[in-house]
Design an enzyme around this catalytic site. Structure first.
Site, PDB file in Angstrom:
ATOM      1  N   GLU A   1       3.899 -42.051  -9.514  1.00 24.47           N
ATOM      2  CA  GLU A   1       2.522 -41.870  -8.925  1.00 24.47           C
ATOM      3  C   GLU A   1       1.911 -43.117  -9.014  1.00 24.47           C
ATOM      4  O   GLU A   1       1.716 -43.672 -10.061  1.00 24.47           O
ATOM      5  CB  GLU A   1       1.961 -40.643  -9.765  1.00 24.47           C
ATOM      6  CG  GLU A   1       0.240 -40.570  -9.553  1.00 24.47           C
ATOM      7  CD  GLU A   1       0.118 -40.343  -8.037  1.00 24.47           C
ATOM      8  OE1 GLU A   1       0.582 -39.201  -7.528  1.00 24.47           O
ATOM      9  OE2 GLU A   1      -0.969 -40.944  -7.465  1.00 24.47           O
TER      10      GLU A   1
ATOM     11  N   HIS B   1      -8.554  -3.637 -19.446  1.00 22.29           N
ATOM     12  CA  HIS B   1      -7.572  -4.175 -20.609  1.00 22.29           C
ATOM     13  C   HIS B   1      -6.377  -3.359 -20.681  1.00 22.29           C
ATOM     14  O   HIS B   1      -6.293  -1.986 -20.551  1.00 22.29           O
ATOM     15  CB  HIS B   1      -8.500  -3.878 -21.846  1.00 22.29           C
ATOM     16  CG  HIS B   1      -7.703  -4.167 -23.149  1.00 22.29           C
ATOM     17  ND1 HIS B   1      -7.326  -5.611 -23.626  1.00 22.29           N
ATOM     18  CD2 HIS B   1      -7.228  -3.570 -23.894  1.00 22.29           C
ATOM     19  CE1 HIS B   1      -6.900  -5.603 -24.666  1.00 22.29           C
ATOM     20  NE2 HIS B   1      -6.727  -4.587 -25.059  1.00 22.29           N
TER      21      HIS B   1
HETATM   22  P1  NAI Z   1      -0.982 -35.162  -1.715  1.00 23.22           P
HETATM   23  O1  NAI Z   1      -2.160 -35.879  -1.159  1.00 23.22           O
HETATM   24  O2  NAI Z   1      -1.417 -33.777  -2.566  1.00 23.22           O
HETATM   25  O3  NAI Z   1      -0.441 -35.986  -2.933  1.00 23.22           O
HETATM   26  C1  NAI Z   1       0.300 -37.263  -2.671  1.00 23.22           C
HETATM   27  C2  NAI Z   1       0.316 -38.006  -3.947  1.00 23.22           C
HETATM   28  O4  NAI Z   1       0.935 -39.243  -3.793  1.00 23.22           O
HETATM   29  C3  NAI Z   1      -1.126 -38.466  -4.408  1.00 23.22           C
HETATM   30  O5  NAI Z   1      -1.204 -38.282  -5.815  1.00 23.22           O
HETATM   31  C4  NAI Z   1      -1.136 -39.764  -4.204  1.00 23.22           C
HETATM   32  O6  NAI Z   1      -1.945 -40.641  -5.177  1.00 23.22           O
HETATM   33  C5  NAI Z   1       0.211 -40.451  -4.331  1.00 23.22           C
HETATM   34  N1  NAI Z   1       0.545 -41.691  -3.533  1.00 23.22           N
HETATM   35  C6  NAI Z   1       0.311 -42.025  -2.302  1.00 23.22           C
HETATM   36  N2  NAI Z   1       0.850 -43.229  -2.048  1.00 23.22           N
HETATM   37  C7  NAI Z   1       1.636 -43.326  -2.922  1.00 23.22           C
HETATM   38  C8  NAI Z   1       2.625 -44.393  -3.161  1.00 23.22           C
HETATM   39  N3  NAI Z   1       2.721 -45.409  -2.088  1.00 23.22           N
HETATM   40  N4  NAI Z   1       3.277 -44.336  -4.388  1.00 23.22           N
HETATM   41  C9  NAI Z   1       3.458 -43.310  -5.086  1.00 23.22           C
HETATM   42  N5  NAI Z   1       2.262 -42.323  -5.181  1.00 23.22           N
HETATM   43  C10 NAI Z   1       1.603 -42.429  -4.022  1.00 23.22           C
HETATM   44  O7  NAI Z   1       0.269 -34.873  -0.534  1.00 23.22           O
HETATM   45  P2  NAI Z   1       1.546 -33.955  -0.677  1.00 23.22           P
HETATM   46  O8  NAI Z   1       1.785 -33.887  -1.898  1.00 23.22           O
HETATM   47  O9  NAI Z   1       2.451 -34.950   0.331  1.00 23.22           O
HETATM   48  O10 NAI Z   1       0.946 -32.794   0.131  1.00 23.22           O
HETATM   49  C11 NAI Z   1       0.712 -33.129   1.448  1.00 23.22           C
HETATM   50  C12 NAI Z   1      -0.446 -31.793   1.605  1.00 23.22           C
HETATM   51  O11 NAI Z   1       0.328 -30.464   1.708  1.00 23.22           O
HETATM   52  C13 NAI Z   1      -1.708 -31.938   0.858  1.00 23.22           C
HETATM   53  O12 NAI Z   1      -2.726 -31.980   1.523  1.00 23.22           O
HETATM   54  C14 NAI Z   1      -1.495 -30.478   0.021  1.00 23.22           C
HETATM   55  O13 NAI Z   1      -2.729 -29.871  -0.026  1.00 23.22           O
HETATM   56  C15 NAI Z   1      -0.669 -29.440   1.243  1.00 23.22           C
HETATM   57  N6  NAI Z   1       0.242 -28.811   0.417  1.00 23.22           N
HETATM   58  C16 NAI Z   1      -0.137 -27.625  -0.358  1.00 23.22           C
HETATM   59  C17 NAI Z   1       0.435 -27.178  -1.362  1.00 23.22           C
HETATM   60  C18 NAI Z   1      -0.285 -25.855  -2.167  1.00 23.22           C
HETATM   61  O14 NAI Z   1      -1.462 -25.485  -1.635  1.00 23.22           O
HETATM   62  N7  NAI Z   1       0.350 -25.410  -2.917  1.00 23.22           N
HETATM   63  C19 NAI Z   1       1.880 -27.023  -1.446  1.00 23.22           C
HETATM   64  C20 NAI Z   1       2.494 -28.544  -0.865  1.00 23.22           C
HETATM   65  C21 NAI Z   1       1.740 -29.108   0.178  1.00 23.22           C
END
Ligand code: NAI
Ligand code: FAD
Length: 466
Positions: free
Chosen positions: A204, A445
């Site tokens: 990360e 409860h």
């Molecule tokens: P995200 O935006 O949630 O997280 C991406 C992470 O990657 C961040 O922590 C960021 O700091 C890190 N990052 C960015 N560039 C990087 C790099 N070059 N090297 C290392 N770390 C880096 O994106 P994610 O997990 O790909 O999800 C995409 C979308 O899908 C999100 O907006 C999320 O809300 C949605 N999603 C929602 C879920 C849920 O509601 N449970 C489950 C899966 C996805």
């Protein structure tokens, strides 16, 4: 009205688009929906639903491996049939997509499979294997969603360097997987494969996991995931990848330390970008911002071209299915002359790992910045009878209230069934509840929601069981 003319055409049949189409039909509009790939969009086909199916299957596996014996249930040797697990996931997806198909028919919404291109206000071309059709409508709604972001040196090859789509279909558990990005996808898909025996290493960029969620909760959450075997390197850059035979060598850089790490699969999960390719936005004058999101009036969802609206992932903000749905409904209700509104403050955000992490409203950091004086109450699940009876006493609920007005500002849950428990907090936020309202409400409860009441009481330092 001619067959190819509609009151509303929705482009994109994800949760934003198909829900908007249903609401439009309910409101009496002659509605059509176009999708280039599938009904249900990312969420049903390659997102929310298949990931939750695998999370559920592997959660059961983990329970069988680590928890059932505590309940006096001995299972003998546990074997995983991954092919069956994957085909069950596919069957779940199929059932949900068939459900959307049924809803389209029930609501007399015409479905046009094919790629849409806007050719003018109210004019659309739909290209499919069967040829090109021209459709017209009074209003157009763009709901074309998003696609995974690629990073330099980590181009997706679909085999060794993959996105979430391929992470949902791996035919066997890799020995070692590097996940880039500690967001929702990284942690959910990392958890799935970790439970199936893969050694998972998360890189990360920031100094924390899950930016946007409450830091105290995510710090504790990270420790729990580490106990499950997931390894984290924070403040770390994934610099380069080299595919050598059936392995990938990844260079990770933390400060001035550079290490080459070998693995079988790299899952790139660094966020998603708006998808507007080949939509013809530029030709008709629909503006996009610097990051490619379609610009809209935040109250009406109208783009820079009158009569063309947009909602969901493609306009940015939280990229969540329920956010897309609420926007779709509000937008269409306004098109029908009704009042539509989305209260983004009450939009929950959940990570479906084990335990689950859920939040609504402000984080403690943001509440302090925005309100100055706040009061915080916490209650640990280890003091909740039901959680202990379930053997799930890890985690806590944290409630944040305004110190002057007692207005509920944020609720954060790390623990069993957090995704369900957060619903009470969402309703409370929507009703602009005080913390005391929660504290004074009955909670049956023994149930997990009693921890919510106790956390609310803790804001006034009068929790009963802690
Ligand atoms: P995200 O935006 O949630 O997280 C991406 C992470 O990657 C961040 O922590 C960021 O700091 C890190 N990052 C960015 N560039 C990087 C790099 N070059 N090297 C290392 N770390 C880096 O994106 P994610 O997990 O790909 O999800 C995409 C979308 O899908 C999100 O907006 C999320 O809300 C949605 N999603 C929602 C879920 C849920 O509601 N449970 C489950 C899966 C996805
Ligand atoms: P999408 O669902 O992306 O749908 C857009 C549709 O538009 C697609 O079907 C596409 O084929 C179509 N389209 C695009 N361009 C055209 C065109 N030119 N012509 C015709 N059709 C077109 N969110 C949650 O809330 N909870 C979760 O648990 C969750 N888990 C996720 C897990 C994963 C692995 C991923 C990747 C995402 C997850 N999300 C989750 C995010 C969620 O999937 C999205 O926020 C949601 O799908 C956005 O809905 P949408 O309608 O805006 O777009």
């Amino acid at each position: 009205m001619p067959e190819t003319q509609f009151d509303l055409i929705v482009i994109g049949a994800g949760p934003g688009g198909y829900v908007a189409a249903i609401r439009a039909a309910q409101l009496g509009m002659k509605t059509a929906i176009v999708d280039k790939e599938f009904l249900g969009g990312t969420c049903l086909n390659i997102g929310c639903i298949p990931s939750k199916a695998l999370l559920d299957s592997t959660h059961r596996l983990s329970e069988a491996q680590h928890q059932l014996a505590d309940h006096g249930i001995n299972t003998g040797e546990i074997k995983v049939d991954l092919a069956k697990m994957l085909s069950r996931k596919d069957a779940v997806v199929k059932k949900m997509v068939n459900g959307v198909n049924f809803l389209m028919k029930k609501n007399k919404i015409e479905y046009f499979p094919g790629a849409a291109r806007i050719t003018g206000a109210g004019m659309l071309e739909v290209k499919s294997a069967e040829g090109t059709k021209t459709l017209t409508a009074g209003k157009l709604l763009i709901a074309t969603g998003s696609a995974p972001i690629q990073i330099p040196s980590f181009s997706f090859d679909g085999k060794r360097i993959i996105s979430s789509t391929e992470a949902l279909t791996l035919p066997q558990a890799p020995k070692r997987m590097i996940v880039i990005g500690a967001g929702a996808i990284g942690l959910e898909m990392g958890s799935v494969w970790n439970r199936l025996g893969t050694e998972v290493i998360v890189l990360e960029f920031l100094d924390r996991i899950l930016p946007g969620m409450d830091r105290e909760m995510t710090t504790q959450f990270q420790r729990m995931l580490e106990k499950q075997g997931i390894k984290f390197y924070l403040s770390t850059k994934a610099e380069a990848a080299k595919v050598v035979g059936d392995k990938v060598q990844v260079t990770r850089v933390t400060g001035d330390q550079s290490v080459v790490e070998e693995c079988d699969i790299v899952l790139v999960a660094v966020g998603r970008k708006p998808f507007t390719a080949s939509l013809g936005l530029e030709q008709v004058g629909v503006e996009i911002d610097k990051r490619g999101f379609v610009r809209v009036n935040p109250h009406t969802y109208e783009t820079t071209v009158p009569g063309i609206h947009a909602i969901g992932d493609v306009i940015g903000g939280l990229m969540l299915a329920h956010k897309a749905e609420e926007e779709g409904v509000a937008c269409v209700e306004m098109l029908a002359g009704k009042a539509g509104h989305v209260n983004y403050r009450a939009c929950p955000n959940v990570v479906y790992t084990s335990p689950e992490l859920a939040q609504v409203g402000l984080t403690e950091e943001d509440a302090r910045k925005e309100r100055g004086e706040i009061r915080v109450g916490k209650f640990q699940f280890l003091a909740n009878g039901r959680a202990v009876a379930m053997g799930e006493g890890e985690g806590l609920i944290k409630i944040i209230g305004d110190a002057k007005t007692d207005r509920l500002l944020g609720v954060h849950i790390l623990g069993p069934h957090a995704s369900d428990l957060i619903a009470e907090a969402v309703v409370a936020m929507e009703f602009a509840s005080s913390v005391e309202d929660l504290a004074r409400s009955f909670h049956a409860h023994p149930t997990l929601p009693e921890a919510m009441k106790e956390a609310a009481l803790a804001v006034e330092k009068r929790a009963i069981h802690m």
